[in-house]
Design an enzyme around this catalytic site. Structure first.
Site, mmCIF file in Angstrom:
data_model
loop_
_atom_site.group_PDB
_atom_site.id
_atom_site.type_symbol
_atom_site.label_atom_id
_atom_site.label_comp_id
_atom_site.label_asym_id
_atom_site.label_seq_id
_atom_site.Cartn_x
_atom_site.Cartn_y
_atom_site.Cartn_z
ATOM 1 N N ARG A 154 19.157 34.056 40.156
ATOM 2 C CA ARG A 154 19.148 32.597 40.057
ATOM 3 C C ARG A 154 19.596 32.115 38.687
ATOM 4 O O ARG A 154 19.916 30.931 38.527
ATOM 5 C CB ARG A 154 17.736 32.077 40.332
ATOM 6 N N GLU A 175 34.170 30.644 36.485
ATOM 7 C CA GLU A 175 32.731 30.939 36.513
ATOM 8 C C GLU A 175 32.404 32.341 36.038
ATOM 9 O O GLU A 175 31.433 32.527 35.306
ATOM 10 C CB GLU A 175 32.204 30.834 37.957
ATOM 11 N N GLU A 223 38.999 25.968 44.494
ATOM 12 C CA GLU A 223 37.955 26.981 44.627
ATOM 13 C C GLU A 223 38.358 28.275 43.910
ATOM 14 O O GLU A 223 37.531 28.920 43.250
ATOM 15 C CB GLU A 223 37.675 27.220 46.119
ATOM 16 N N HIS A 267 53.298 15.907 37.173
ATOM 17 C CA HIS A 267 52.820 14.687 36.513
ATOM 18 C C HIS A 267 51.920 15.012 35.325
ATOM 19 O O HIS A 267 51.115 14.171 34.914
ATOM 20 C CB HIS A 267 52.090 13.801 37.527
ATOM 21 N N ASN A 312 8.580 24.975 37.445
ATOM 22 C CA ASN A 312 9.999 24.669 37.654
ATOM 23 C C ASN A 312 10.127 23.160 37.774
ATOM 24 O O ASN A 312 9.280 22.517 38.389
ATOM 25 C CB ASN A 312 10.501 25.285 38.962
ATOM 26 N N GLY A 313 11.197 22.598 37.248
ATOM 27 C CA GLY A 313 11.401 21.154 37.355
ATOM 28 C C GLY A 313 11.291 20.501 35.985
ATOM 29 O O GLY A 313 11.355 21.176 34.951
ATOM 30 N N LYS A 330 22.067 30.008 40.021
ATOM 31 C CA LYS A 330 22.486 30.077 41.419
ATOM 32 C C LYS A 330 22.178 28.777 42.144
ATOM 33 O O LYS A 330 22.962 28.297 42.942
ATOM 34 C CB LYS A 330 21.782 31.252 42.109
ATOM 35 N N TRP A 343 15.059 29.017 32.817
ATOM 36 C CA TRP A 343 16.436 28.614 32.498
ATOM 37 C C TRP A 343 16.272 27.378 31.624
ATOM 38 O O TRP A 343 15.826 26.340 32.107
ATOM 39 C CB TRP A 343 17.183 28.306 33.787
ATOM 40 N N CYS A 399 15.129 28.376 37.236
ATOM 41 C CA CYS A 399 13.825 28.999 37.012
ATOM 42 C C CYS A 399 13.253 29.596 38.296
ATOM 43 O O CYS A 399 13.524 29.111 39.389
ATOM 44 C CB CYS A 399 12.843 27.970 36.480
ATOM 45 N N LYS A 450 36.192 29.912 40.872
ATOM 46 C CA LYS A 450 35.696 31.295 40.898
ATOM 47 C C LYS A 450 36.082 31.997 39.611
ATOM 48 O O LYS A 450 35.275 32.671 38.989
ATOM 49 C CB LYS A 450 36.267 32.082 42.092
HETATM 50 O O1 M6R Z 1 23.565 25.708 46.794
HETATM 51 P P1 M6R Z 1 24.698 24.706 46.754
HETATM 52 O O2 M6R Z 1 25.789 25.027 47.698
HETATM 53 O O3 M6R Z 1 24.195 23.306 46.930
HETATM 54 O O4 M6R Z 1 25.265 24.811 45.287
HETATM 55 C C1 M6R Z 1 26.288 23.963 44.846
HETATM 56 C C2 M6R Z 1 26.909 24.479 43.581
HETATM 57 O O5 M6R Z 1 25.952 24.549 42.558
HETATM 58 C C3 M6R Z 1 27.529 25.875 43.786
HETATM 59 O O6 M6R Z 1 28.474 25.876 44.803
HETATM 60 C C4 M6R Z 1 28.187 26.345 42.483
HETATM 61 O O7 M6R Z 1 29.318 25.589 42.193
HETATM 62 C C5 M6R Z 1 28.513 27.837 42.574
HETATM 63 N N1 M6R Z 1 28.227 28.481 41.332
HETATM 64 C C6 M6R Z 1 29.918 28.096 42.959
HETATM 65 O O8 M6R Z 1 30.292 29.429 42.879
#
Ligand code: M6R
Length: 608
Positions: free
Chosen positions: A27, A488, A481, A504, A100-101, A603, A74, A2, A485
């Site tokens: 975000r 996502e 990673e 395994h 927010n929260g 984000k 959100w 949010c 990517k």
């Molecule tokens: O802002 P942060 O690095 O604490 O965020 C952690 C994760 O939410 C963030 O890395 C998330 O996995 C991303 N979408 C990765 O691309």
């Protein structure tokens, strides 16, 4: 997640609110709305979906006032519909709230307010705040908000306006970031500096427990007893260009291509080539404290957790100190072993991730010293840690983290180098690593110059339903990673595995339909990885290899190959991750995904 924006000044509020909301689109959100004090009453416009729909609603029925608040939501409590979109109004329409929260005692408050005759029009926890402020209204808006806050449990960044006390926005922070923007004859409140950067760089970050009264010509920050507090004015040191696409099709692509510069920035003034070490001014750790560390915990989420895995291998290899890497969401709820000689490294791009912040607080509570490896200056983790290293990657707008990741790995290498040199690493080995760090920006550029080779591979595999990423040693986290990517932003199912672990279980998945990405530069375990490549080829898997040499051992085994320059083994992840970022990006674009705002993702994950 949010976003909150508020404007009070001499101009029509809605263009400022809409612009601020658009700047926070990255975000992640699923509905949006504004509330403006107009001719003695509050007018709201809200819409499910993108901000463009809110703009249409405003175009059809404009609002003229000069004081307003806006929100991108959100969904947490209730689906992403117009009725659940913020701002929420009190029953009599005199109070509007954006939040927010999560209000944890919303059910109890809702029941009490229902008993008092209030009818609820949304499924949200936020609506209770609007009715509560109406119910308690007495004196000023700030006094009433303070009285309401005393009844709230949970986390909030709140902005409230009322037609009963116009000419001000009251904001409150507990666990969800908020800042005040100081303009000429106008002031702002926002949850994210990028929302107001076009109008001012002068900001005041609110601390937990702060309540701010924001007016056209000034602001006050109060504590829970309405006593005034002094808060420092900060200057944001990046400009508008940093949060614009600058000719790139997507923020993610811009950020991938920024990496030669951002990696350089992470090292600027810190690398001491001639001594094979680094200078890190913000650690706030004495020589004695650094020498006394006998155990390190790295905690983070998502991509930052992956860089933590690489950091572990670097620190253990160079410093010979045991390192545990913990998901922040798990660490905060278990009973971890922490002593006075435990160092807790907290890694976060945003510096606001709720689980990571809670894990850091838990480590502190148990007596560990904490270091934040954070990108966003002035973020909560950066302000609450005992010391740290800023990444200096600049604003990362794409939801999929790219440049922050490589900067995190570099920052971890700088830290490992400093600690290792203090604890006996030879100057020769230190210089070798320092030189290798120094060479990284030009090497990344060399990779990026061949991005079209990756685009070609992406074309071949854009319809694959699954992907497997394999690597060993320091390149296993790179495989994780790479897979993250891809899933996502392209929504392709992808798994990362240690290459040898594949037999395994995951080997059962391999057939001619399965693309397998091997992260296989010429390092100490290269020969072992070749055996794993053979195992995949024997089962007709489609192999894409990230290599660093013309390898005779791979001839006839690999279907597609991309070469990266060579560096010391420990720094390979910085280079190997770049083609994987590009691969995910190009596949996602070719599949028509919304690369910068992938579905369901935020984000910065500021709720648990
Ligand atoms: O802002 P942060 O690095 O604490 O965020 C952690 C994760 O939410 C963030 O890395 C998330 O996995 C991303 N979408 C990765 O691309």
């Amino acid at each position: 997640m949010c976003g909150i924006i508020g404007y009070i000044g001499g101009k029509t509020a809605t263009p400022f609110l809409i612009e601020g909301l658009k700047r926070m689109e990255y975000r992640g959100y699923d509905s949006a709305g504004v509330a403006v004090l107009d001719a003695g009453a509050i007018a709201t416009r809200r819409a499910a979906g993108k901000i463009a729909r809110l703009e249409s609603a405003l175009a059809a029925a404009p609002i003229a006032g000069t004081t307003g608040i806006g929100h991108t939501r959100w969904a947490t409590h209730g689906p992403p519909t117009e009725r659940n979109a913020h701002p929420h109004l009190s029953a009599d329409g005199t109070v509007a709230v954006v939040h927010n929260g999560i209000i944890e005692n919303a059910n109890a408050l809702r029941a009490a307010l229902r008993d008092a005759g209030y009818e609820f029009r949304s499924d949200t926890d936020t609506e209770v705040v609007a009715h509560l402020v109406q119910e308690l209204f007495e004196g000023s808006l700030e006094d009433t908000v303070l009285a309401a806050l005393a009844q709230l449990e949970g986390t909030y960044g709140l902005a409230v306006v009322s037609s009963r006390d116009p000419g001000k926005i009251v904001a409150a922070r507990k666990g969800s970031p908020l800042l005040i923007g100081i303009g000429e004859d106008e002031h702002f409140v926002a949850s994210d500096a990028s929302a107001i950067l076009a109008h001012t760089r002068q900001v005041v970050y609110l601390d937990d427990g702060d309540v701010a009264v924001i007016e056209r010509n000034g602001y006050r920050v109060l504590d829970a007893n309405a006593a005034p507090l002094a808060r420092h004015v900060h200057k944001i040191d990046w400009d508008l260009a940093a949060i614009e696409r600058g000719g790139f099709a997507h923020f993610m692509l811009k950020e991938i291509f920024e990496q030669p510069q951002t990696v350089e920035n992470a090292m600027r003034g810190r690398l001491i080539l001639e001594d094979g070490t680094s200078k890190l001014g913000g650690l706030n750790l004495s020589h004695e404290q650094l020498m006394a560390i006998d155990h390190i915990i790295i905690t983070a989420c998502g991509t930052s957790w992956h860089s933590g895995l690489i950091g572990k291998l670097m620190i253990e290899e160079l410093c010979r100190i045991p390192v545990a890497v913990e998901y922040a969401s798990e660490f905060r709820y278990r009973n971890p072993i922490v002593s006075a000689n435990t160092l807790c490294i907290v890694i976060s791009q945003s510096g606001e991730t709720a689980d990571t912040l809670a894990a850091m607080r838990e480590a502190k509570r148990r007596g560990a010293r904490t270091l934040g490896f954070v990108n966003v200056v002035g973020s909560t983790i950066a302000r609450e840690d005992d010391g740290g290293i800023y990444l200096h990657a600049g604003p990362e707008i794409g939801v999929a983290s790219t440049k922050a990741f490589t900067s995190q790995v570099v920052a971890l290498a700088l830290f490992a180098l400093k600690l290792a040199r203090k604890r006996g690493l030879s100057v020769t080995r230190g210089m070798e690593i320092a030189q290798a760090l120094h060479a990284l920006p030009a090497q990344i550029k060399e990779i990026l110059d061949r991005a079209e080779q990756i685009e070609h591979i992406a074309e071949e595999f854009k319809r694959a339903p699954n992907f497997l990423y394999l690597g060993r040693g320091v390149n296993f986290p790179v495989a994780l990673e790479g897979a993250l990517k891809l899933k996502e932003i392209s929504y392709i199912h992808a798994e990362g595995y240690p290459a040898a672990e594949m037999k395994h279980g995951p080997i059962a998945l391999i057939d001619e339909m399965m693309p397998v990405v091997f992260v296989a530069p010429h390092d100490a375990v290269f020969d072992k990885v070749v055996s794993n490549v053979q195992e995949v080829k024997a089962r007709k898997g489609n192999i894409i290899a990230i290599t660093s040499r013309d390898e005779a051992a791979l001839k006839g085994l690999v279907d597609y190959e991309f070469r990266i320059p060579e560096t010391v083994d420990l720094l390979m992840p910085v280079l190997a991750s770049v083609p994987l970022q590009l691969l995910a990006y190009y596949i996602a674009v070719k599949r028509g995904s919304n690369v910068d705002q992938p579905r369901n993702l935020a984000k910065s994950v500021t709720v648990e």
